[in-house]
Every structure is written in structure tokens, then in C-alpha cells.
Design a protein around this motif. Structure first.
Motif, PDB file in Angstrom:
ATOM      1  N   VAL A 206     -50.956  44.999  -4.172  1.00 57.64           N
ATOM      2  CA  VAL A 206     -52.443  45.475  -4.459  1.00 57.64           C
ATOM      3  C   VAL A 206     -52.348  46.539  -5.592  1.00 57.64           C
ATOM      4  N   SER A 207     -53.716  46.296  -6.202  1.00 62.39           N
ATOM      5  CA  SER A 207     -53.948  47.004  -7.524  1.00 62.39           C
ATOM      6  C   SER A 207     -55.306  47.162  -7.696  1.00 62.39           C
ATOM      7  N   GLU A 208     -55.659  47.524  -8.829  1.00 66.96           N
ATOM      8  CA  GLU A 208     -57.019  47.222  -9.366  1.00 66.96           C
ATOM      9  C   GLU A 208     -57.083  46.852 -10.895  1.00 66.96           C
ATOM     10  N   LEU A 209     -58.305  46.272 -11.164  1.00 70.18           N
ATOM     11  CA  LEU A 209     -58.703  46.216 -12.552  1.00 70.18           C
ATOM     12  C   LEU A 209     -59.761  47.324 -13.087  1.00 70.18           C
ATOM     13  N   ARG A 210     -59.372  47.893 -14.078  1.00 73.96           N
ATOM     14  CA  ARG A 210     -60.299  48.865 -14.712  1.00 73.96           C
ATOM     15  C   ARG A 210     -60.861  48.353 -15.788  1.00 73.96           C
ATOM     16  N   ILE A 211     -62.013  47.529 -15.991  1.00 75.69           N
ATOM     17  CA  ILE A 211     -62.496  47.043 -17.049  1.00 75.69           C
ATOM     18  C   ILE A 211     -63.646  47.604 -17.783  1.00 75.69           C
ATOM     19  N   PRO A 212     -63.320  48.185 -18.959  1.00 74.01           N
ATOM     20  CA  PRO A 212     -64.051  48.892 -19.727  1.00 74.01           C
ATOM     21  C   PRO A 212     -65.401  48.277 -20.311  1.00 74.01           C
ATOM     22  N   ASP A 213     -65.336  47.228 -20.641  1.00 72.59           N
ATOM     23  CA  ASP A 213     -66.423  46.326 -21.225  1.00 72.59           C
ATOM     24  C   ASP A 213     -66.754  45.039 -20.599  1.00 72.59           C
ATOM     25  N   PRO A 214     -68.026  44.406 -20.765  1.00 72.39           N
ATOM     26  CA  PRO A 214     -68.515  43.305 -20.089  1.00 72.39           C
ATOM     27  C   PRO A 214     -67.811  41.911 -20.495  1.00 72.39           C
ATOM     28  N   GLU A 215     -67.289  42.019 -21.958  1.00 76.98           N
ATOM     29  CA  GLU A 215     -66.827  40.571 -22.386  1.00 76.98           C
ATOM     30  C   GLU A 215     -65.856  39.866 -21.414  1.00 76.98           C
ATOM     31  N   PRO A 216     -64.664  40.585 -20.953  1.00 75.72           N
ATOM     32  CA  PRO A 216     -63.777  39.822 -20.043  1.00 75.72           C
ATOM     33  C   PRO A 216     -64.431  39.358 -18.733  1.00 75.72           C
ATOM     34  N   VAL A 217     -65.449  40.116 -18.169  1.00 80.18           N
ATOM     35  CA  VAL A 217     -65.991  39.550 -17.152  1.00 80.18           C
ATOM     36  C   VAL A 217     -67.033  38.295 -17.315  1.00 80.18           C
ATOM     37  N   ALA A 218     -67.724  38.403 -18.665  1.00 76.75           N
ATOM     38  CA  ALA A 218     -68.377  37.242 -19.120  1.00 76.75           C
ATOM     39  C   ALA A 218     -67.527  35.907 -19.148  1.00 76.75           C
ATOM     40  N   ASP A 219     -66.367  36.190 -19.803  1.00 73.95           N
ATOM     41  CA  ASP A 219     -65.362  35.009 -19.847  1.00 73.95           C
ATOM     42  C   ASP A 219     -64.923  34.512 -18.770  1.00 73.95           C
ATOM     43  N   TYR A 220     -64.502  35.454 -17.612  1.00 71.12           N
ATOM     44  CA  TYR A 220     -64.198  35.158 -16.248  1.00 71.12           C
ATOM     45  C   TYR A 220     -65.083  34.137 -15.847  1.00 71.12           C
TER      46      TYR A 220
END
Length: 265
Positions: A206-220
Motif C-alpha cells: 500500500v502506498s500513494e501517488l502524489r501527482i503534481p500536474d494533470p497531464e499524467p492523469v490525462a494520459d492514464y
């Protein structure tokens, strides 16, 4: 373009569309570069699998070869066979492995493996049981090809895996379908595996992602089957990104929960 009601049950879609190449898988894998604390999942799983010198290893649903590459990085000297439904995925695995010797690659269906009984000492089924129409049949095949006393290693996602990302996608879609797409999760996989193997030991990461900008989310989101089959996929992507934290310096925190089942034949 109409949306598939159950993309995981459609072999042609998986083989010829979603995983025609490894581009979609690679987009989803890349988001884990934002994981804190970082979990070396390939390393942890291979540690738990404990492949012995001279053993025969079969990686069923090997994808683009990340676990095969981990075996190679460790200098594993036994015989290794990677199998996948998608020829495109096998091509990506071949590129990743380069000139590594002793690794064979074969196109195959996990529910009807073209292997003799008891051929493998160690069989890997990593991030793949939720892709087969009948997980029980795949488990029967995994057991069949693994020798008595051998191990089958299964990796699945926990029920809370990527829950925050699933929530904003479901909200953007206006339904809860995306969050229910995985046909088999860790808890159910543990119960199901218990029907076929003499012992099942579970390890959770168990861990977490700490995503600082939206582009990786858009690609996902673009990589997901439910997005690709919408009439206007970019409209959905934009709707998801509108829900991304907008404050300066904000990060989007997403739970990761993956589990490994060590099954003894």
C-alpha cells in the motif's frame, strides 16, 4: 463508437485494440513514477517468488516484459517462457529484453495454455487474471502447468486501488461503471485461489501517488478502454481534468494497493 459492456471478456478487443501495442499499458505504468513511498513491485514480487537456479519459469500474461526484465537483471539462469494473448505485447517484451538469452516468448490464451502438464517450477500470473473471461479456468490452467510442490504467483489490485482517480472519472462520466471494471480483485482472487492450491499466502503493498500536474492523469484516462470507445474521448478527459486540484502547488493524492498471492501446488 459504442462502448463495450465488458471489455475484459472480449479477447479480440484486448488483443487487437487495447493491447495491440504496449502504448496503453505503458501510459498506466508510467503514473507510478509519482508513487511515494516508491514500491519496487517487480523486485518485491520476484523476491517473494524466489526462483531457484535451474528452475523453469512461465510468465503467463507477461505483457511488455517488466517482470521478465527483472529476472534478467538479476542474472537468473533458468529457462524462462513469457506468454501473452497479444503479439504486440510480446514484441514490446522482446524489445525490452534485447539480447537476453534463455527467454522464449509465445502467443497464448491463459485459459488454454499450449504447455504440457507440470512443466513449470514457478508460474507467474501478474496483473492479468482480471483480463480473462473465466478466472477459474485460468487458475486451473496455471495449476495444471505447474509441477506438484511448485509455486504460482498471482498479483491483483486491492478494492481501494486508485480509488480517488476512479471517483473523479466516475463523476466525469456521470456513473459508477469505470470504478467497477476489474472483474477480479485481490480479496476475491485470494478466495478463488484457495479453491485450487494447497496454500495461499498474501502480501499487500500500500502506498500513494502524489501527482503534481494533470497531464499524467490525462494520459492514464486516455489509455482506458472506456475512454477510447466514447464518441468524444477528449471531452471526458477534459471533464476529468476539471476535477484535478487547481490550487498552486496542489497535488492529487491517489491510493495504490496491490497484493501478491503465493500459491503452492
Amino acid at each position: 463508437m459504442t462502448e463495450l459492456t465488458d471489455p475484459w471478456a472480449d479477447r479480440a478487443f484486448l488483443r487487437d485494440v487495447q493491447y495491440r501495442t504496449d502504448a496503453n499499458l505503458a501510459a498506466r505504468q508510467s503514473i507510478y513514477s509519482y508513487q511515494e513511498p516508491r514500491i519496487d513491485l517487480q523486485g518485491r514480487v520476484i523476491d517473494l517468488a524466489s526462483p531457484g537456479a535451474g528452475e523453469i519459469v512461465c510468465d503467463v500474461g507477461c505483457g511488455n516484459g517488466m517482470y521478465l526484465a527483472e529476472l534478467a537483471r538479476r542474472g537468473f539462469a533458468g529457462r524462462v517462457l513469457g506468454l501473452d494473448l497479444s503479439v504486440g505485447m510480446l514484441g514490446a517484451a522482446r524489445e525490452r529484453l534485447g539480447t537476453v538469452a534463455g527467454v522464449g516468448l509465445l502467443a497464448a490464451d491463459a485459459t488454454e495454455l499450449p504447455l504440457r502438464d507440470d512443466v513449470a517450477d514457478l508460474t507467474l500470473a501478474l496483473h492479468m487474471l482480471y483480463h480473462v473471461p473465466d478466472p477459474s479456468q485460468a487458475l486451473r490452467e496455471l495449476r495444471r502447468v505447474t509441477r506438484p510442490g511448485g509455486r504460482v504467483i498471482i498479483v491483483l489490485n486491492g478494492p481501494d486501488h486508485l480509488r480517488e482517480l476512479r471517483a473523479i472519472v466516475a463523476e466525469a462520466r456521470g456513473d459508477e461503471i469505470w470504478g467497477q471494471r476489474e472483474r477480479l480483485r485481490l480479496d476475491g482472487g485470494e478466495v478463488l485461489a484457495g479453491r485450487y492450491f494447497s496454500s495461499v499466502t498474501r502480501h499487500d503493498f500500500v502506498s500513494e501517488l502524489r501527482i503534481p500536474d494533470p497531464e499524467p492523469v490525462a494520459d492514464y484516462v486516455r489509455s482506458m478502454s472506456g475512454t477510447q470507445h466514447r464518441a468524444d474521448p477528449e471531452r471526458l478527459v477534459a471533464s476529468v481534468l476539471a476535477r484535478f486540484p487547481a490550487a498552486p502547488g496542489a497535488v492529487f493524492t491517489v491510493t495504490t494497493h496491490t497484493g501478491c498471492l503465493i500459491c503452492t501446488v
